[in-house]
Design a protein around this motif. Structure first.
Motif, PDB file in Angstrom:
ATOM      1  N   GLU A  65       0.953  -1.845   0.115  1.00  0.00           N
ATOM      2  CA  GLU A  65      -0.118  -0.349  -0.123  1.00  0.00           C
ATOM      3  C   GLU A  65       1.092   0.829   0.021  1.00  0.00           C
ATOM      4  O   GLU A  65       0.761   2.166  -0.480  1.00  0.00           O
ATOM      5  CB  GLU A  65      -1.186  -0.301   1.313  1.00  0.00           C
ATOM      6  N   GLY A  86       1.648  -3.362 -12.683  1.00  0.00           N
ATOM      7  CA  GLY A  86       1.185  -3.897 -12.038  1.00  0.00           C
ATOM      8  C   GLY A  86       1.514  -4.801 -11.492  1.00  0.00           C
ATOM      9  O   GLY A  86       2.685  -5.280 -11.552  1.00  0.00           O
ATOM     10  N   TYR A 137       2.351  -4.616  -5.404  1.00  0.00           N
ATOM     11  CA  TYR A 137       2.655  -2.977  -4.584  1.00  0.00           C
ATOM     12  C   TYR A 137       0.915  -2.696  -5.419  1.00  0.00           C
ATOM     13  O   TYR A 137       0.610  -2.986  -7.113  1.00  0.00           O
ATOM     14  CB  TYR A 137       3.114  -3.123  -6.005  1.00  0.00           C
ATOM     15  N   LYS A 138       0.845  -1.996  -4.789  1.00  0.00           N
ATOM     16  CA  LYS A 138      -1.165  -1.201  -5.597  1.00  0.00           C
ATOM     17  C   LYS A 138      -0.445   0.119  -5.356  1.00  0.00           C
ATOM     18  O   LYS A 138      -1.614   1.111  -4.616  1.00  0.00           O
ATOM     19  CB  LYS A 138      -2.610  -1.615  -4.086  1.00  0.00           C
ATOM     20  N   ASN A 139       0.314   0.392  -5.241  1.00  0.00           N
ATOM     21  CA  ASN A 139       1.188   2.210  -5.272  1.00  0.00           C
ATOM     22  C   ASN A 139       2.970   1.853  -5.782  1.00  0.00           C
ATOM     23  O   ASN A 139       3.010   0.250  -6.136  1.00  0.00           O
ATOM     24  CB  ASN A 139       1.502   2.055  -4.203  1.00  0.00           C
ATOM     25  N   LEU A 188      -1.196   6.065 -16.255  1.00  0.00           N
ATOM     26  CA  LEU A 188      -0.990   7.091 -14.907  1.00  0.00           C
ATOM     27  C   LEU A 188      -2.585   8.131 -14.753  1.00  0.00           C
ATOM     28  O   LEU A 188      -2.297   8.849 -13.350  1.00  0.00           O
ATOM     29  CB  LEU A 188      -0.647   7.176 -13.975  1.00  0.00           C
ATOM     30  N   SER A 221      -8.259   6.118 -16.317  1.00  0.00           N
ATOM     31  CA  SER A 221      -9.050   5.761 -14.873  1.00  0.00           C
ATOM     32  C   SER A 221      -8.638   4.043 -14.822  1.00  0.00           C
ATOM     33  O   SER A 221      -8.864   3.609 -13.604  1.00  0.00           O
ATOM     34  CB  SER A 221     -10.240   5.901 -14.527  1.00  0.00           C
ATOM     35  N   LEU A 243      -5.375   3.222 -12.580  1.00  0.00           N
ATOM     36  CA  LEU A 243      -5.617   3.553 -11.203  1.00  0.00           C
ATOM     37  C   LEU A 243      -6.468   3.188 -10.476  1.00  0.00           C
ATOM     38  O   LEU A 243      -6.077   2.956  -9.766  1.00  0.00           O
ATOM     39  CB  LEU A 243      -6.331   5.547 -11.601  1.00  0.00           C
ATOM     40  N   GLU A 244      -7.734   2.810 -11.178  1.00  0.00           N
ATOM     41  CA  GLU A 244      -8.765   2.560 -10.304  1.00  0.00           C
ATOM     42  C   GLU A 244      -8.412   0.811 -10.401  1.00  0.00           C
ATOM     43  O   GLU A 244      -8.569   0.011  -8.894  1.00  0.00           O
ATOM     44  CB  GLU A 244     -10.176   2.158 -11.212  1.00  0.00           C
ATOM     45  N   LYS A 245      -7.190   0.557 -11.078  1.00  0.00           N
ATOM     46  CA  LYS A 245      -7.839  -1.337 -10.475  1.00  0.00           C
ATOM     47  C   LYS A 245      -5.367  -0.926 -10.159  1.00  0.00           C
ATOM     48  O   LYS A 245      -4.976  -1.637  -9.799  1.00  0.00           O
ATOM     49  CB  LYS A 245      -7.017  -1.738 -11.658  1.00  0.00           C
ATOM     50  N   LYS A 246      -4.498   0.462  -9.805  1.00  0.00           N
ATOM     51  CA  LYS A 246      -3.934   0.758  -8.933  1.00  0.00           C
ATOM     52  C   LYS A 246      -2.751  -0.247  -9.721  1.00  0.00           C
ATOM     53  O   LYS A 246      -2.213  -0.999  -8.993  1.00  0.00           O
ATOM     54  CB  LYS A 246      -4.010   0.101  -7.437  1.00  0.00           C
ATOM     55  N   TYR A 302       0.369   0.094 -10.855  1.00  0.00           N
ATOM     56  CA  TYR A 302       1.772   0.900 -11.557  1.00  0.00           C
ATOM     57  C   TYR A 302       3.093   0.390 -12.247  1.00  0.00           C
ATOM     58  O   TYR A 302       3.111  -0.795 -12.276  1.00  0.00           O
ATOM     59  CB  TYR A 302       1.891   1.869 -10.109  1.00  0.00           C
TER      60      TYR A 302
END
Ligand code: SDX
Length: 416
Positions: free
Chosen positions: A62, A299, A303-305, A342, A345, A348-351, A353
């Motif tokens: 996160e 992806g 990591y969702k960041n 980036l 959406s 960004l919504e599925k995170k 990166y």
């Protein structure tokens, strides 16, 4: 600290202990679940399943943080060499001067292979075979020469020998004779010399390239229970030897969705360039569920960041390209792809990166590594992590890794 989860099944009450990690992560200990309830869990891809306790690396998906034995990757990359990082990952602490000296000297001492035997084998592997297949095969064979070696030295032997096998794989295809390790050079300069020196010409490693290679190897050194590391642990759990377990880990890493992505990223960026550079078209393609294409290098399961390694790799790529005075349209394109994705959406919504593989290929290409050897470089970097996990699994005396399944086949029937 221990607490419990309570739950009811068909009117029966059960409770299972909760275990706690160093930070906030908590896990329901289900090791007695089937025995006490008759139930198993179902978790394809093991997305929610901790398969072990480990103290080697920690990822905060996160926050986008990565620690090696508690040290943030941003500090290690600026203050340590890859050899120091290998010592840390294998032994749990950074080495003092004497420990580093002895570790480095042993690696130099073990920097040889049974060239005659290995070359005989290499002569019989099709030269067009992918370097990851060759490296995994040669690592497997190397096991044959390690019988009388005590375990503590096995790790150092492999740390010393894998770069030799990697260089041999590259030189064989280039028609260049093998080059022995140079004990007067540091680990990465020696690696570069074994790769790129040519007959009848002295080879002076470029410090910019040597430092870049040092950084990119550090970025790959360990990453919790990724597919290839879990593979190494599983083989170790049934007492497969270190070299054979690592060879299997290489095969797992080769996968395009795992370590093979670094090669796939560059191929994707080259395709985007060749097709006119219409980034939007490719991003739409990646979003299209009917299209198997994915934006390679984007992806991550954890990591969702931002992947902190990707942020560092981007700077390393910019730095080495600027210092070497290379004009690389691929880096510029990669930065535009990242920017456009980036702003979308879907990502960004599925995170989704950029991960380490998005920029690592650009760095390898800048220092002269051919595309199909990018994953070989990933393996050289991940080696200390694989070995540390194999060692930890043995020290923990873990049971063999043997998951269950939910059977959906035929009921019992007779052959008529
Ligand atoms: C590495 O585990 C590690 O630590 C690995 C690694 C390490 O150091 O060892 O970090 C190294 O392997 C990095 C990852 C390299 N692979 C790639 O870059 C390949 C492209 N990425 C994807 O294939 C994917 O993101 C994975 C494999 C990395 C992660 O897959 P997950 O966690 O199983 O996620 P998922 O496939 O379930 O995707 C979730 C959603 C899906 O959409 P929905 O079905 O929910 O609608 O996100 C979509 C996916 O379609 N998605 C993507 C995408 N990645 C995920 N859509 C477009 N492009 C992408 N890259």
């Amino acid at each position: 600290m221990c607490s419990f989860v309570n739950f009811n099944i068909n009117g029966s009450h059960y409770k299972l202990p909760v275990i706690y990690g160093t930070f906030y992560e908590k896990a329901i200990n289900i090791s007695k679940l089937r025995e006490s309830t008759g139930l198993i869990t179902f978790d394809p891809g093991l997305k929610n399943t901790g398969i072990t306790k480990s103290s080697i690396s920690f990822i905060d998906g996160e926050k986008g943080e990565l620690l090696y034995r508690g040290y943030p990757i941003e500090q290690i990359i600026n203050q340590c060499s890859f050899i120091e990082t290998s010592y840390l990952i294998l032994n749990g602490e950074l080495p003092n001067t004497a420990q580093l000296k002895s570790f480095s000297e042993k690696v130099k001492k073990f920097s040889f292979i049974h060239h005659k035997d290995i070359n005989k084998i290499l002569d019989n592997i099709p030269v067009f075979y992918h370097p990851m297949g060759i490296l995994s095969s040669l690592t497997y064979i190397l096991d044959a020469f390690m019988n009388s070696i005590q375990e503590e030295d096995l790790y150092l032997h492999l740390l010393a020998k894998l770069p030799i096998l990697a260089a041999l794989t590259y030189r064989k295809r280039m028609g260049l004779p093998p080059v022995c390790a140079d004990p007067y050079l540091d680990y990465t300069s020696n690696l570069l010399k074994m790769f790129f020196s040519v007959p009848n010409k002295s080879y002076e490693p470029n410090p910019i390239i040597s430092d870049t290679l040092n950084k990119i190897l550090i970025l790959h050194a360990d990453h919790e229970q990724n597919c290839s590391t879990t593979t190494v642990r599983l083989l170790g759990s049934v007492h497969v030897g270190l070299f054979s377990s690592i060879s299997a880990g290489m095969s797992a890493l080769w996968g395009k969705l795992h370590g093979g992505a670094n090669q796939a990223v560059i191929e994707m960026l080259e395709d985007i360039l060749k097709s006119g550079g219409n980034i939007k078209k490719w991003i739409e393609k990646a979003k299209n569920k009917k299209d198997p294409f994915r934006l390679m290098g984007f992806g991550h399961r954890i990591y969702k960041n931002f992947d902190p390694r990707a942020k560092i790799a981007k700077k390393v790529a910019e730095n080495v390209i600027q210092k070497l005075g290379i004009s690389d349209p691929i880096l510029k394109l990669a930065k535009n792809v990242e920017k456009k994705a980036l702003q979308d959406s879907y990502f960004l919504e599925k995170k989704l990166y950029p991960n380490i593989d998005f920029y690592s290929g650009i760095i390898y290409q800048a220092i002269g590594i051919p595309k199909d050897m990018f994953t070989v470089m990933f393996a050289l970097g991940r080696l200390p992590g694989w070995m540390a996990h194999w060692k930890e699994m043995k020290l923990n005396k873990e049971p063999i890794g043997r998951p269950r399944q939910v059977y959906t086949g035929y009921k019992k029937r007779n052959i008529k």
